[in-house]
Motif scaffolding. Structure first.
Motif, mmCIF file in Angstrom:
data_model
loop_
_atom_site.group_PDB
_atom_site.id
_atom_site.type_symbol
_atom_site.label_atom_id
_atom_site.label_comp_id
_atom_site.label_asym_id
_atom_site.label_seq_id
_atom_site.Cartn_x
_atom_site.Cartn_y
_atom_site.Cartn_z
ATOM 1 N N GLY A 101 0.789 -1.229 0.000
ATOM 2 C CA GLY A 101 0.000 0.000 0.000
ATOM 3 C C GLY A 101 0.822 1.280 0.000
ATOM 4 O O GLY A 101 0.421 2.298 -0.561
ATOM 5 N N GLY A 103 2.881 4.411 -0.642
ATOM 6 C CA GLY A 103 3.242 5.267 -1.778
ATOM 7 C C GLY A 103 3.928 4.575 -2.947
ATOM 8 O O GLY A 103 3.306 3.810 -3.682
ATOM 9 N N ALA A 283 -8.728 1.734 -7.575
ATOM 10 C CA ALA A 283 -8.863 2.879 -8.484
ATOM 11 C C ALA A 283 -7.817 3.942 -8.176
ATOM 12 O O ALA A 283 -7.448 4.106 -7.016
ATOM 13 N N PRO A 284 -7.374 4.711 -9.162
ATOM 14 C CA PRO A 284 -7.694 4.573 -10.576
ATOM 15 C C PRO A 284 -6.666 3.680 -11.262
ATOM 16 O O PRO A 284 -5.465 3.844 -11.103
ATOM 17 N N LEU A 321 3.253 10.223 -19.297
ATOM 18 C CA LEU A 321 3.914 11.124 -18.348
ATOM 19 C C LEU A 321 4.930 10.349 -17.506
ATOM 20 O O LEU A 321 5.056 10.580 -16.302
ATOM 21 N N PRO B 144 -4.371 11.965 -10.228
ATOM 22 C CA PRO B 144 -3.532 10.752 -10.154
ATOM 23 C C PRO B 144 -2.037 11.077 -10.233
ATOM 24 O O PRO B 144 -1.358 10.715 -11.187
ATOM 25 N N ARG B 147 2.089 14.827 -11.509
ATOM 26 C CA ARG B 147 2.267 14.980 -12.963
ATOM 27 C C ARG B 147 0.942 15.242 -13.672
ATOM 28 O O ARG B 147 0.912 15.929 -14.671
ATOM 29 N N ARG B 148 -0.127 14.660 -13.170
ATOM 30 C CA ARG B 148 -1.432 14.879 -13.798
ATOM 31 C C ARG B 148 -1.960 16.280 -13.479
ATOM 32 O O ARG B 148 -2.817 16.797 -14.194
ATOM 33 N N SER B 274 1.994 15.882 -4.296
ATOM 34 C CA SER B 274 1.970 14.457 -4.605
ATOM 35 C C SER B 274 1.523 13.647 -3.396
ATOM 36 O O SER B 274 2.132 13.746 -2.329
ATOM 37 N N HIS B 276 1.507 10.218 -3.129
ATOM 38 C CA HIS B 276 2.380 9.067 -2.855
ATOM 39 C C HIS B 276 3.803 9.501 -2.543
ATOM 40 O O HIS B 276 4.594 8.706 -2.068
ATOM 41 N N VAL B 282 -1.637 6.087 -1.201
ATOM 42 C CA VAL B 282 -1.425 5.108 -2.263
ATOM 43 C C VAL B 282 -1.208 5.836 -3.600
ATOM 44 O O VAL B 282 -1.855 6.840 -3.880
ATOM 45 N N ALA B 283 -0.324 5.309 -4.434
ATOM 46 C CA ALA B 283 -0.068 5.857 -5.768
ATOM 47 C C ALA B 283 -1.073 5.317 -6.760
ATOM 48 O O ALA B 283 -1.493 4.152 -6.631
ATOM 49 N N PRO B 284 -1.415 6.082 -7.814
ATOM 50 C CA PRO B 284 -1.027 7.467 -8.031
ATOM 51 C C PRO B 284 -2.043 8.436 -7.431
ATOM 52 O O PRO B 284 -3.233 8.297 -7.657
ATOM 53 N N MET B 320 -9.949 17.112 -15.627
ATOM 54 C CA MET B 320 -9.983 16.028 -14.644
ATOM 55 C C MET B 320 -10.477 14.749 -15.300
ATOM 56 O O MET B 320 -10.361 13.678 -14.727
ATOM 57 N N THR B 324 -11.606 11.365 -10.593
ATOM 58 C CA THR B 324 -10.165 11.100 -10.672
ATOM 59 C C THR B 324 -9.736 9.906 -9.807
ATOM 60 O O THR B 324 -9.292 8.897 -10.338
ATOM 61 N N LEU B 325 -9.870 10.037 -8.504
ATOM 62 C CA LEU B 325 -9.380 8.981 -7.598
ATOM 63 C C LEU B 325 -10.577 8.337 -6.900
ATOM 64 O O LEU B 325 -10.954 8.733 -5.811
ATOM 65 N N THR B 329 -6.921 5.133 -3.326
ATOM 66 C CA THR B 329 -5.986 6.257 -3.418
ATOM 67 C C THR B 329 -6.521 7.451 -2.623
ATOM 68 O O THR B 329 -5.840 7.979 -1.746
#
Lengths: 454, 454
Positions: A101, A103, A283-284, A321, B144, B147-148, B274, B276, B282-284, B320, B324-325, B329
């Motif tokens: 889980g 990061g 998700a996502p 990206l 996410p 970068r997004r 960010s 994560h 949790v990423a992303p 968006m 998104t999440l 996440t």
């Protein structure tokens, strides 16, 4: 909450507290204070496990971080929510999530060339190869949801003012991806059975060519749509797109992960799937698979050079990206993948159960199935205006009486209060569960004296 | 693996098996076969807990889904990985993840207007408001990954051929976001101390204006960069951007979630963080916060209309791509948020421990700190060419001797084999852990007779 389910969560949470003790300690081991704390936590845990075993005790944890309810509807209930059914984690995915889980958990052994899909420990590179082969495509990347796959393709292929062909049942994320790229959607109309046909797609392409003097830049069609989950003429549509030399994106948000998908056979240039919708993932998440013709374009690597430093990041893919799912999202996709592959082989049984339920619903007088019938999918749009809604019209709780009746039977995921047109999904239910579901609907109808069909 | 840590994981996994039994059952309760299975699983669990308590037993589970190792480095070791430190989940986040890992877990109570940031149960809408206030910005959205966030802003503000000012230490994702939007990056050179100054930024803007006849479309600068984690003149840069009327994006990937960030005071039009990397999620995952001037542009809602159906999805935000999440996440961001807010108030202590370690390293003869010193961050680039690398030159394991020495002391996260320039991060270590870390470095130096400085 059922006390044994409650105690299962409490035991999980107690173990997370125990993990916290190890995390705060030195690698050499716990000090006396930590040992004492661990001892107390283990005593707590044992008491919880004793309650779990005996079915005794009172709830002691009802909130996470002070505000979040413990979400236990999957344990407590039968969940017929239209979009949640196939995104539920497998048990292995839940274990992976416990373990991965944190990061950037995928990055422990990231080495040159420093890209997510090249990491071999855990086996992320191998997983990418398997994903591509499984979909019968040449390349695969994981993305933060199917919509980010549409975006990557639209951003690569659609210039300002370009047309993109979508279906009259296209998901809104297809609209947005095209809009973000500066393009314009044109919808293929449905036939009388709410199906997108190859002929209608060809006609729409001709219309666009006539009106704009230009062919569409992309054809993007859902195999099964989100409204009715009707099956559209996807292979024929792929052929039509290719006759015109237009790239074809197969939207598999409702197929990839639940039924076999063969991108080559369909003639797809792109196959997009959703992790959280159909691949039992956090998700996502999702997948974008590409054939070798379009991979160089959509998976192009960066050409930007820093004017001062002359830096280049040549391995990084512009539309991705760089890295995409660097933690629990990807690891749940991977942990669920063996079970997901296996379950697609039993799609016919899922559809059989879907039809079993639809048949039971149709026996309740005045009920209709708005989706194509017999069903070819587990997501179904129904119309209960002539059955359950007749009760809602005079009930003091209006349509919520129906939600009350379902929830008192441990069924959740219907759109609360809706008794006219609404959607449900039987995916993942066992025969026992789907029979229970059908019986519940029949019971409610009988309770309110809705006549049964003969 | 330490057997007690091993047994902690096994107990967690055993409980996930137990959850699986409830998930497959009817809402009315377990049948006799399921009861028998539950009984056996509980017996397994009790045996595992007994081993956990006694520190006995052998490992029984070493793989998840047949292929994934159990990741236990956070429990077993001190992890100094440069980008993992502040993305580790809090205990509450791990509980939230257990509860909300399933796919679309945020969507149980999604009602009109059907957008993630409007959901009130769980309190997602409230969280978005808090996020914006906490960053002293007008609007916030979860995305996410940072970068997004860059992508959403670049895609909204950068036209083909436009210039975007970044730093000579800009992260590659900034390059990619600009490239994807069709723009060109121009780097602000560093001063002699590897700092991006306001003056150099003004000069670069003037250069771009002179060369292209046009002002840059965006200035995007990292408060602390990913290479040295040096602090750049962010407020001055914000002022310069505004003097030219250019929007300013504050890249807080290394600040939001670890230190207080006040977007208003900095003069940021956009604050990107960010999840994560710095928010224990949790990423992303990440955040894009926007001021009221640019919110209508970057958070614009869709204007696309279906030509056949006349469908509109007016509430959905184009950049968006709608929601998104939608699951674990976001829920980990939310569950960690109270702890994250609190920890930013103790950033000075984190920096003090970072300096404590750097001081210890510098006492090892030939070692250098390449980042600004004294440190203002917990991420640090060091040069051990004159110290640990002198041993690697003749050691049969080369630079891996150093990794071996660290891992034998329970320290992980260094770049394996690197003994010249490399990065580490002390974020989140307790005083006891950071002293242990410093002592380990000293011990290794002494073992290999690397002279200590006086």
């Amino acid at each position: 909450m059922n006390i044994r389910i409650q105690k299962t969560f409490e035991a999980l949470f107690a173990l997370e507290e125990i993990r916290g003790i190890f995390r705060a300690s030195l690698p050499t081991g716990l000090d006396p204070g930590e040992e004492a704390l661990l001892g107390r936590r283990i005593a707590d845990l044992k008491a919880i496990v004793a309650d779990l075993e005996a079915g005794t005790g009172a709830p002691r944890v009802t909130r996470i971080a002070g505000t979040l309810d413990v979400r236990s509807r999957e344990e407590q209930s039968i969940n017929i929510h239209p979009i949640q059914a196939a995104g539920r984690l497998t048990t292995e995915a839940r274990k992976a999530l416990i373990s991965y889980g944190d990061g950037y958990s995928t990055c422990d052994f990231c080495r040159k060339p420093f890209r997510l899909d090249k990491i071999t420990k855990p086996g992320i590179a191998e997983f990418h190869g398997e994903l591509a082969r499984w979909l019968h495509m040449d390349e695969a990347r994981v993305v933060p949801g199917a919509r980010r796959g549409f975006q990557a393709v639209a951003s690569s292929l659609v210039e300002k003012g370009d047309t993109v062909i979508v279906s009259a049942l296209a998901h809104y994320t297809e609209f947005l991806a095209v809009e973000e790229a500066g393009g314009i959607v044109k919808e293929v109309p449905l036939d009388g059975r709410n199906i997108v046909t190859a002929d209608a797609t060809a006609q729409k392409i001709e219309d666009v060519r006539r009106e704009t003097g230009k062919l569409p830049a992309l054809v993007m069609i859902d195999h099964f749509d989100y409204q009715f989950a009707n099956e559209h003429e996807i292979a024929g549509i792929g052929r039509v797109a290719h006759q015109y030399g237009i790239p074809f994106l197969y939207n598999g948000a409702y197929t990839v992960g639940v039924m076999p998908v063969d991108g080559k056979r369909i003639g797809a240039d792109f196959v997009v799937g959703s992790g959280h919708k159909s691949m039992a993932s956090v998700a996502p998440s999702g997948v974008l698979a590409v054939n070798e013709e379009y991979a160089p374009k959509v998976l192009r690597t960066t050409g930007m050079v820093g004017d001062v430093t002359k830096r280049k990041f040549g391995i990084k893919e512009v539309e991705m990206l760089g890295c995409t799912l660097m933690g629990g999202t990807l690891l749940t996709m991977m942990a669920s993948f063996p079970a997901v592959k296996e379950r697609t082989l039993h799609w016919d049984e899922e559809v059989e159960r879907s039809n079993f339920f639809a048949g039971a619903l149709l026996r309740i007088g005045g009920s209709r199935v708005l989706s194509e019938y017999p069903r070819r999918h587990t997501l179904t749009k129904v119309d209960t205006t002539g059955s359950f809604d007749t009760v809602a019209r005079t009930h003091k709780r209006r349509g919520f009486y129906f939600s009350d009746e379902l929830s008192s039977r441990g069924i959740v995921g219907e759109f609360a209060g809706a008794t006219r047109t609404w959607k449900l999904n039987t995916y993942g239910l066992t025969w026992r569960q789907v029979r229970y579901l059908a019986d519940a609907f029949t019971e409610i109808a009988e309770k309110y004296q809705i006549p049964m069909q003969r």
